[in-house]
Design an enzyme around this catalytic site. Structure first.
Site, mmCIF file in Angstrom:
data_model
loop_
_atom_site.group_PDB
_atom_site.id
_atom_site.type_symbol
_atom_site.label_atom_id
_atom_site.label_comp_id
_atom_site.label_asym_id
_atom_site.label_seq_id
_atom_site.Cartn_x
_atom_site.Cartn_y
_atom_site.Cartn_z
ATOM 1 N N HIS A 241 -9.333 -2.223 -5.533
ATOM 2 C CA HIS A 241 -9.194 -3.756 -6.447
ATOM 3 C C HIS A 241 -9.172 -2.604 -8.279
ATOM 4 O O HIS A 241 -9.960 -2.407 -9.424
ATOM 5 C CB HIS A 241 -10.657 -3.926 -7.086
ATOM 6 C CG HIS A 241 -11.406 -5.016 -6.633
ATOM 7 N ND1 HIS A 241 -12.498 -5.198 -6.085
ATOM 8 C CD2 HIS A 241 -10.251 -5.600 -5.337
ATOM 9 C CE1 HIS A 241 -12.952 -6.003 -5.565
ATOM 10 N NE2 HIS A 241 -11.881 -6.446 -5.281
ATOM 11 N N ASP A 258 -1.071 -7.423 -7.971
ATOM 12 C CA ASP A 258 -1.467 -8.458 -7.127
ATOM 13 C C ASP A 258 -2.148 -9.699 -8.360
ATOM 14 O O ASP A 258 -2.483 -9.100 -8.993
ATOM 15 C CB ASP A 258 -3.238 -8.148 -6.567
ATOM 16 C CG ASP A 258 -3.910 -9.406 -6.164
ATOM 17 O OD1 ASP A 258 -3.233 -10.239 -6.310
ATOM 18 O OD2 ASP A 258 -4.363 -9.295 -4.858
ATOM 19 N N HIS A 348 -9.513 -5.121 4.401
ATOM 20 C CA HIS A 348 -10.943 -6.532 4.035
ATOM 21 C C HIS A 348 -10.211 -7.606 4.971
ATOM 22 O O HIS A 348 -9.897 -7.379 5.801
ATOM 23 C CB HIS A 348 -10.153 -6.733 2.683
ATOM 24 C CG HIS A 348 -8.614 -6.514 2.516
ATOM 25 N ND1 HIS A 348 -7.702 -7.681 2.426
ATOM 26 C CD2 HIS A 348 -7.466 -5.919 1.962
ATOM 27 C CE1 HIS A 348 -6.520 -7.924 2.409
ATOM 28 N NE2 HIS A 348 -6.339 -6.229 1.954
ATOM 29 N N HIS A 352 -9.113 -15.977 1.677
ATOM 30 C CA HIS A 352 -9.580 -16.535 1.491
ATOM 31 C C HIS A 352 -9.337 -18.464 0.525
ATOM 32 O O HIS A 352 -8.614 -18.123 0.452
ATOM 33 C CB HIS A 352 -10.909 -16.175 0.197
ATOM 34 C CG HIS A 352 -9.535 -15.437 -0.828
ATOM 35 N ND1 HIS A 352 -9.185 -16.135 -1.809
ATOM 36 C CD2 HIS A 352 -9.282 -14.301 -0.872
ATOM 37 C CE1 HIS A 352 -8.576 -15.962 -2.714
ATOM 38 N NE2 HIS A 352 -8.344 -14.514 -2.267
ATOM 39 N N HIS A 359 -11.916 -16.805 -5.762
ATOM 40 C CA HIS A 359 -12.161 -17.511 -3.969
ATOM 41 C C HIS A 359 -13.148 -18.084 -4.480
ATOM 42 O O HIS A 359 -13.910 -18.049 -4.746
ATOM 43 C CB HIS A 359 -12.892 -16.135 -3.990
ATOM 44 C CG HIS A 359 -12.602 -14.369 -4.156
ATOM 45 N ND1 HIS A 359 -13.262 -12.845 -4.015
ATOM 46 C CD2 HIS A 359 -10.951 -13.810 -3.665
ATOM 47 C CE1 HIS A 359 -12.113 -12.587 -4.270
ATOM 48 N NE2 HIS A 359 -10.980 -12.896 -3.694
ATOM 49 N N GLU A 382 -3.068 -13.053 3.211
ATOM 50 C CA GLU A 382 -2.936 -11.142 2.740
ATOM 51 C C GLU A 382 -3.201 -10.180 3.067
ATOM 52 O O GLU A 382 -4.013 -9.767 3.159
ATOM 53 C CB GLU A 382 -3.715 -11.536 1.191
ATOM 54 C CG GLU A 382 -5.034 -11.790 0.794
ATOM 55 C CD GLU A 382 -5.770 -11.552 0.119
ATOM 56 O OE1 GLU A 382 -5.833 -10.478 -0.980
ATOM 57 O OE2 GLU A 382 -6.895 -12.752 -0.590
ATOM 58 N N TYR A 386 -3.183 0.520 4.076
ATOM 59 C CA TYR A 386 -3.876 1.318 2.949
ATOM 60 C C TYR A 386 -3.828 2.349 3.553
ATOM 61 O O TYR A 386 -5.383 3.076 4.189
ATOM 62 C CB TYR A 386 -5.062 0.780 1.946
ATOM 63 C CG TYR A 386 -4.528 -0.959 1.602
ATOM 64 C CD1 TYR A 386 -4.331 -1.215 0.690
ATOM 65 C CD2 TYR A 386 -5.624 -1.434 2.715
ATOM 66 C CE1 TYR A 386 -3.543 -2.286 0.648
ATOM 67 C CE2 TYR A 386 -5.601 -2.811 2.258
ATOM 68 C CZ TYR A 386 -4.533 -3.494 1.612
ATOM 69 O OH TYR A 386 -4.291 -4.844 0.716
ATOM 70 N N ARG A 403 0.609 -5.002 0.791
ATOM 71 C CA ARG A 403 -0.656 -5.594 0.993
ATOM 72 C C ARG A 403 1.138 -6.995 -0.262
ATOM 73 O O ARG A 403 1.219 -6.659 -0.414
ATOM 74 C CB ARG A 403 -1.811 -6.205 0.163
ATOM 75 C CG ARG A 403 -2.221 -7.494 -0.153
ATOM 76 C CD ARG A 403 -3.990 -7.942 -0.432
ATOM 77 N NE ARG A 403 -4.162 -7.319 -2.023
ATOM 78 C CZ ARG A 403 -4.043 -6.515 -2.609
ATOM 79 N NH1 ARG A 403 -4.099 -4.863 -1.595
ATOM 80 N NH2 ARG A 403 -4.263 -6.025 -3.539
ATOM 81 N N GLU A 405 0.432 -11.324 0.230
ATOM 82 C CA GLU A 405 -0.235 -12.781 -0.475
ATOM 83 C C GLU A 405 0.500 -13.209 -1.015
ATOM 84 O O GLU A 405 0.943 -13.345 -1.648
ATOM 85 C CB GLU A 405 -1.322 -11.552 -1.216
ATOM 86 C CG GLU A 405 -2.813 -13.125 -1.530
ATOM 87 C CD GLU A 405 -3.271 -12.502 -2.349
ATOM 88 O OE1 GLU A 405 -3.640 -11.612 -3.074
ATOM 89 O OE2 GLU A 405 -4.590 -13.285 -2.142
HETATM 90 N N1 GLY Z 1 -6.740 -11.125 -6.011
HETATM 91 C C1 GLY Z 1 -7.511 -11.474 -5.570
HETATM 92 C C2 GLY Z 1 -7.703 -11.416 -4.402
HETATM 93 O O1 GLY Z 1 -6.270 -11.544 -3.779
HETATM 94 O O2 GLY Z 1 -8.206 -11.642 -3.376
HETATM 95 MN MN MN Z 2 -6.336 -13.515 -2.605
HETATM 96 MN MN MN Z 3 -4.603 -11.842 -4.864
#
Ligand code: GLY
Ligand code: MN
Ligand code: MN
Length: 443
Positions: A241, A258, A348, A352, A359, A382, A386, A403, A405
């Site tokens: 984050h 992101d 992770h 989602h 989310h 996604e 890392y 990542r 996504e």
């Molecule tokens: N940007 C938040 C996520 O990828 O979940």
């Molecule tokens: Mn996301």
């Molecule tokens: Mn994201």
């Protein structure tokens, strides 16, 4: 003037009332305005559930759905010529009723006086508790006021239910109106990512790339970023984050971006990772290829009837095999998947739900089982990897974070990637960045 999407919101309210039944009453407030510092507010954002049912974006508004009569009632701010000089136009109850198709509308200041009448005689009260203590207190006060009138024959609702249960389920399956907005939100975010790729070169700062994203969001009419953009060069990409966005971008490093926008309430959510100098090389190339393959394996699993968990499991196997190949992990593929050893580098989940909230609402399990995917669901896919620097990590792999996504709609045939307008294949990214470099040279 009527709101162009009036029928969409009215149909959602009718559907909700049909779900709740004629002995129910639903009461739903929009979000409060919030102070940022002293007398300055955060940019106002309505409550997602409230907006889903009304399309009404002003603060200080409450929706009441009365099952017995089938009426929908809005409480909102009154017209106020003095305040409107400072803060801009307010609909006021009369214009709001006409524009948004409510059966009745009243000044918000009359809520406490009028609401007990709507609650009286309805067996079930559906509302949202636990998010705002002042609101919770008010709901309980209305009920208490009604109970005090029992000897006059007044009946307070006997059951209280969480309105979110039904609304979350409705919002999980997107209708055509929502899908059209989400595609546009995705298109704007994709354009912003392309812009960021084209702008990036060694010696720039992360905040300069963030500025390119924000510029494109607003230039194309998105109201805001959907969440704080992550612009993470080099080792910063290993902080999931990371939002400081103030590091310098070095030749030979990757940049993870992101970022997504919010358009008419709907979020997009895209991550791309690309080389600061425009060319994928060495270990970064290997890790990128693996994450891209993991994403392809996950996407392959996105189709109606497949479990929510299937894309994640597919991505994990590809990523774990990569970790074994690079000797970051030892053992068998089944072994490292089973033990969860891969989580050191992929901690992770693979996605989602996405919608009015980044989310988004909706249950992931039903009856203890991961739920099957259905047409109309929108999710992110996604996967990432890392690799933080550590003594047992080969130097070449240290501080690589990747990542990828995309936003994906489940449809009857399988799925549609909403965010495919921004390249993720290495050749596509390299070509875009090379072209931008040439344009700069010849400018
Ligand atoms: N940007 C938040 C996520 O990828 O979940
Ligand atoms: Mn996301
Ligand atoms: Mn994201």
């Amino acid at each position: 003037m009527t709101h162009p999407d009036l029928a969409v919101y009215a149909a959602r309210r009718a559907r909700l009332m049909a779900e709740l039944g004629s002995d129910a009453v639903a009461v739903l407030a929009t979000a409060p305005e919030r102070l940022r510092n002293r007398d300055s507010h955060y940019p106002y954002r309505f409550d997602s559930h409230f907006y889903y049912l009304t399309g009404f974006a002003e603060p200080e508004a409450v929706l009441v759905l009365h099952g017995a009569s089938g009426r929908s009632i809005l409480f909102c701010r009154e017209r106020d010529p003095e305040r409107e000089i400072w803060d801009g136009l307010r609909y006021g109850p009369q214009a709001a009723r006409e524009a948004f198709g409510f059966d009745e509308a009243w000044p918000i200041g009359e809520l406490d006086q009028r609401l007990p009448d709507w609650l009286s005689g309805q067996a079930a009260l559906h509302c949202v508790l636990g998010e705002d203590a002042a609101w919770d207190r008010r709901v309980l006060d209305w009920l208490q006021a009604l109970r005090a009138l029992a000897r006059n024959g007044v009946q307070a609702p006997r059951g209280m239910f969480d309105l979110r249960r039904v609304l979350d389920a409705m919002r999980l399956i997107k209708d055509e109106h929502e899908i059209a907005i989400m595609q546009r939100s995705a298109d704007i975010a994709a354009a912003a990512h392309c812009r960021a790729m084209r702008a990036t070169r060694p010696g720039m700062n992360e905040y300069q790339i963030e500025a390119e994203l924000l510029y494109e969001f607003r230039r194309q009419g998105a109201q805001a970023p959907a969440y704080t953009s992550i612009v993470a060069g080099g080792a910063h990409a290993c902080v999931l984050h990371y939002v400081e966005n103030n590091g310098w971008l070095a030749d030979g490093e990757l940049l993870l971006v992101d970022a997504g926008c919010e358009l008419d309430g709907y979020a997009s959510d895209i991550t791309r990772t690309f080389p600061v100098n425009g060319r994928f090389t060495g270990a970064a190339r290997d890790v990128y290829a693996c994450v891209l393959a993991a994403q392809a394996a996950a996407l392959e699993q996105v189709r109606p009837g497949n479990s929510w968990q299937a894309p994640h499991e597919a991505a994990v196997r590809v990523l774990a095999q990569g970790m074994l190949d690079w000797r970051l992990l030892q053992g068998s593929l089944d072994g490292v998947v089973e033990s969860g050893a891969y989580k050191r580098f992929y901690m992770h989940r693979t996605g989602h739900w996405l919608g009015l909230d980044v989310h988004d609402v909706g249950e992931y399990k039903q009856g203890g089982e991961w739920r099957p995917l259905q047409p109309g669901m929108v999710l992110t896919v996604e996967p990432g990897c890392y690799i933080r620097a550590a003594e047992d990590i080969p130097q070449a792999f240290c501080n690589i974070g990747v990542r990828i996504e995309d936003d994906v709609l489940v449809d009857v045939d399988g799925h549609r990637v909403l965010t495919s307008a921004v390249p993720s294949a290495m050749a596509g990214i390299e070509a875009l960045m090379a072209q931008a470099g040439e344009e700069r040279e010849h400018a």
